[in-house]
Design a protein around this motif. Structure first.
Motif, PDB file in Angstrom:
ATOM      1  N   ASN A  43      -1.530 -28.653  -9.422  1.00  0.00           N
ATOM      2  CA  ASN A  43      -0.622 -29.404 -10.286  1.00  0.00           C
ATOM      3  C   ASN A  43      -1.418 -30.119 -11.367  1.00  0.00           C
ATOM      4  N   GLY A  44      -1.687 -29.407 -12.456  1.00  0.00           N
ATOM      5  CA  GLY A  44      -2.402 -29.986 -13.570  1.00  0.00           C
ATOM      6  C   GLY A  44      -1.475 -30.251 -14.742  1.00  0.00           C
ATOM      7  N   ILE A  45      -2.034 -30.786 -15.821  1.00  0.00           N
ATOM      8  CA  ILE A  45      -1.269 -30.963 -17.052  1.00  0.00           C
ATOM      9  C   ILE A  45      -0.752 -29.597 -17.492  1.00  0.00           C
ATOM     10  N   PHE A  46       0.527 -29.503 -17.827  1.00  0.00           N
ATOM     11  CA  PHE A  46       1.154 -28.178 -17.937  1.00  0.00           C
ATOM     12  C   PHE A  46       2.141 -28.087 -19.092  1.00  0.00           C
ATOM     13  N   ILE A  47       2.477 -26.837 -19.412  1.00  0.00           N
ATOM     14  CA  ILE A  47       3.692 -26.524 -20.158  1.00  0.00           C
ATOM     15  C   ILE A  47       4.504 -25.576 -19.290  1.00  0.00           C
ATOM     16  N   ASP A  48       5.825 -25.734 -19.329  1.00  0.00           N
ATOM     17  CA  ASP A  48       6.713 -24.865 -18.563  1.00  0.00           C
ATOM     18  C   ASP A  48       6.914 -23.535 -19.279  1.00  0.00           C
ATOM     19  N   VAL A  49       7.060 -22.468 -18.508  1.00  0.00           N
ATOM     20  CA  VAL A  49       7.397 -21.148 -19.046  1.00  0.00           C
ATOM     21  C   VAL A  49       8.670 -20.697 -18.326  1.00  0.00           C
ATOM     22  N   PHE A  50       9.793 -20.820 -19.020  1.00  0.00           N
ATOM     23  CA  PHE A  50      11.094 -20.552 -18.407  1.00  0.00           C
ATOM     24  C   PHE A  50      11.555 -19.121 -18.685  1.00  0.00           C
ATOM     25  N   PRO A  51      12.068 -18.433 -17.663  1.00  0.00           N
ATOM     26  CA  PRO A  51      12.674 -17.112 -17.886  1.00  0.00           C
ATOM     27  C   PRO A  51      14.129 -17.263 -18.329  1.00  0.00           C
ATOM     28  N   PHE A  52      14.591 -16.345 -19.143  1.00  0.00           N
ATOM     29  CA  PHE A  52      16.006 -16.282 -19.510  1.00  0.00           C
ATOM     30  C   PHE A  52      16.569 -14.973 -18.959  1.00  0.00           C
ATOM     31  N   ASP A  53      17.641 -15.095 -18.192  1.00  0.00           N
ATOM     32  CA  ASP A  53      18.274 -13.926 -17.581  1.00  0.00           C
ATOM     33  C   ASP A  53      19.742 -13.860 -17.976  1.00  0.00           C
ATOM     34  N   ARG A  54      20.317 -12.678 -17.829  1.00  0.00           N
ATOM     35  CA  ARG A  54      21.707 -12.475 -18.238  1.00  0.00           C
ATOM     36  C   ARG A  54      22.659 -13.231 -17.305  1.00  0.00           C
ATOM     37  N   MET A  55      23.618 -13.893 -17.923  1.00  0.00           N
ATOM     38  CA  MET A  55      24.596 -14.687 -17.200  1.00  0.00           C
ATOM     39  C   MET A  55      25.949 -13.968 -17.202  1.00  0.00           C
ATOM     40  N   PRO A  56      26.615 -13.838 -16.069  1.00  0.00           N
ATOM     41  CA  PRO A  56      27.922 -13.161 -16.062  1.00  0.00           C
ATOM     42  C   PRO A  56      28.915 -13.927 -16.935  1.00  0.00           C
ATOM     43  N   ASN A  57      29.889 -13.202 -17.499  1.00  0.00           N
ATOM     44  CA  ASN A  57      30.837 -13.868 -18.388  1.00  0.00           C
ATOM     45  C   ASN A  57      32.101 -14.341 -17.696  1.00  0.00           C
ATOM     46  N   LYS A  58      32.291 -13.964 -16.436  1.00  0.00           N
ATOM     47  CA  LYS A  58      33.466 -14.430 -15.690  1.00  0.00           C
ATOM     48  C   LYS A  58      33.136 -15.729 -14.969  1.00  0.00           C
ATOM     49  N   ARG A  59      34.038 -16.692 -15.082  1.00  0.00           N
ATOM     50  CA  ARG A  59      33.778 -18.023 -14.554  1.00  0.00           C
ATOM     51  C   ARG A  59      33.520 -18.013 -13.050  1.00  0.00           C
ATOM     52  N   ASN A  60      34.275 -17.205 -12.298  1.00  0.00           N
ATOM     53  CA  ASN A  60      34.087 -17.190 -10.842  1.00  0.00           C
ATOM     54  C   ASN A  60      32.710 -16.646 -10.468  1.00  0.00           C
ATOM     55  N   LEU A  61      32.205 -15.685 -11.249  1.00  0.00           N
ATOM     56  CA  LEU A  61      30.866 -15.146 -10.981  1.00  0.00           C
ATOM     57  C   LEU A  61      29.784 -16.153 -11.369  1.00  0.00           C
ATOM     58  N   GLN A  62      30.024 -16.895 -12.438  1.00  0.00           N
ATOM     59  CA  GLN A  62      29.083 -17.949 -12.818  1.00  0.00           C
ATOM     60  C   GLN A  62      28.993 -19.018 -11.732  1.00  0.00           C
ATOM     61  N   GLN A  63      30.142 -19.440 -11.219  1.00  0.00           N
ATOM     62  CA  GLN A  63      30.160 -20.466 -10.175  1.00  0.00           C
ATOM     63  C   GLN A  63      29.448 -19.985  -8.922  1.00  0.00           C
ATOM     64  N   SER A  64      29.678 -18.717  -8.569  1.00  0.00           N
ATOM     65  CA  SER A  64      29.029 -18.158  -7.388  1.00  0.00           C
ATOM     66  C   SER A  64      27.523 -18.126  -7.562  1.00  0.00           C
ATOM     67  N   GLN A  65      27.063 -17.673  -8.725  1.00  0.00           N
ATOM     68  CA  GLN A  65      25.631 -17.612  -8.978  1.00  0.00           C
ATOM     69  C   GLN A  65      25.014 -19.009  -8.967  1.00  0.00           C
ATOM     70  N   GLN A  66      25.668 -19.949  -9.618  1.00  0.00           N
ATOM     71  CA  GLN A  66      25.162 -21.316  -9.663  1.00  0.00           C
ATOM     72  C   GLN A  66      25.061 -21.916  -8.259  1.00  0.00           C
ATOM     73  N   GLN A  67      26.081 -21.754  -7.463  1.00  0.00           N
ATOM     74  CA  GLN A  67      26.098 -22.334  -6.116  1.00  0.00           C
ATOM     75  C   GLN A  67      25.016 -21.719  -5.230  1.00  0.00           C
ATOM     76  N   GLN A  68      24.840 -20.402  -5.338  1.00  0.00           N
ATOM     77  CA  GLN A  68      23.817 -19.745  -4.523  1.00  0.00           C
ATOM     78  C   GLN A  68      22.408 -20.162  -4.941  1.00  0.00           C
ATOM     79  N   LEU A  69      22.162 -20.271  -6.252  1.00  0.00           N
ATOM     80  CA  LEU A  69      20.846 -20.696  -6.726  1.00  0.00           C
ATOM     81  C   LEU A  69      20.534 -22.120  -6.266  1.00  0.00           C
ATOM     82  N   THR A  70      21.529 -22.993  -6.314  1.00  0.00           N
ATOM     83  CA  THR A  70      21.342 -24.372  -5.864  1.00  0.00           C
ATOM     84  C   THR A  70      21.045 -24.422  -4.375  1.00  0.00           C
ATOM     85  N   ALA A  71      21.778 -23.630  -3.597  1.00  0.00           N
ATOM     86  CA  ALA A  71      21.573 -23.616  -2.147  1.00  0.00           C
ATOM     87  C   ALA A  71      20.187 -23.092  -1.790  1.00  0.00           C
TER      88      ALA A  71
END
Length: 222
Positions: A56-84
């Protein structure tokens, strides 16, 4: 001739000129789903990660960008699973932070490697659909707030940064405005305080990139 030393350094995430990469495929003790480029010979103590065993040194973050589903129910499912999954991973590294909390997780029986793989597969699940919006699913902001629209991705310009020429989004203004609002306006003076890094230690930055920082912060700070 195969350079075994170079291969070993790449496997460790070591870069030239005193920098190295930390991410969970290189170091299972690093719990996050993004990478950090760190300065060798430095140590920091982060709020919420005081007990980390990862480098854990002085750092810069390197964030990935991935495709997000366009249906709200799929977004909620993905968000909840990632959080869990993240909660399950962090619970194993920082059990004191979760003491007394009841976390009924279907991921509790998975190994750490399985959790990392499940998270990666979930984040990249929709990447075969180029028409979908890209999202930073590792973002500290709300799911779906930090996005790049499909037409923005391939429209880039080159700008100077220090002694480099760096490609950035041509419509960086739209990206920054979506994320921060009026990003050119300074916050009030009382809010210009960082609360993320608790301590910083610079031992000998620009030393040999092969040197491995100690995991114990107090020893490094001594």
């Amino acid at each position: 001739m195969v350079d075994l030393k170079l291969i070993h350094e790449v496997q460790l995430g070591i870069l030239a000129n005193g920098y190295f990469v930390e991410e969970n495929r290189l170091d299972p003790q690093f719990e996050y789903d993004f990478a950090k480029v760190m300065a060798d010979g430095t140590r920091i103590l982060e709020h919420g990660r005081e007990e980390t065993k990862a480098r854990n040194g002085i750092f810069i973050d390197v964030f990935p960008f991935d495709r997000m589903p366009n249906k709200r129910n799929l977004q909620q499912s993905q968000q909840q699973q990632l959080t869990a999954i993240l909660n399950e991973i962090r619970k194993r590294f920082y059990p004191e932070q979760y003491r007394g909390q009841v976390i009924d997780s279907k991921y509790s029986r998975l190994t750490l490697t399985d959790l990392y793989n499940s998270r990666f597969n979930l984040m990249t699940k929709y990447n075969g659909h180029p028409e979908l919006t890209l999202a930073n699913m590792s973002s500290p902001y709300a799911y779906g707030k930090e996005i790049i629209k499909p037409h923005e991705l391939n429209q880039v310009i080159t700008v100077p940064f220090e002694n480099l020429q760096v490609p950035i989004l041509k419509d960086y203004d739209a990206y920054l405005t979506r994320l921060y609002g009026d990003y050119m306006k300074l916050p009030p003076l009382e809010k210009r305080v960082q609360r993320h890094v608790l301590k910083v230690k610079v031992d000998n930055h620009q030393a040999s990139a092969q040197a491995q920082p100690e995991n114990n912060f107090e020893q490094a700070a001594g």
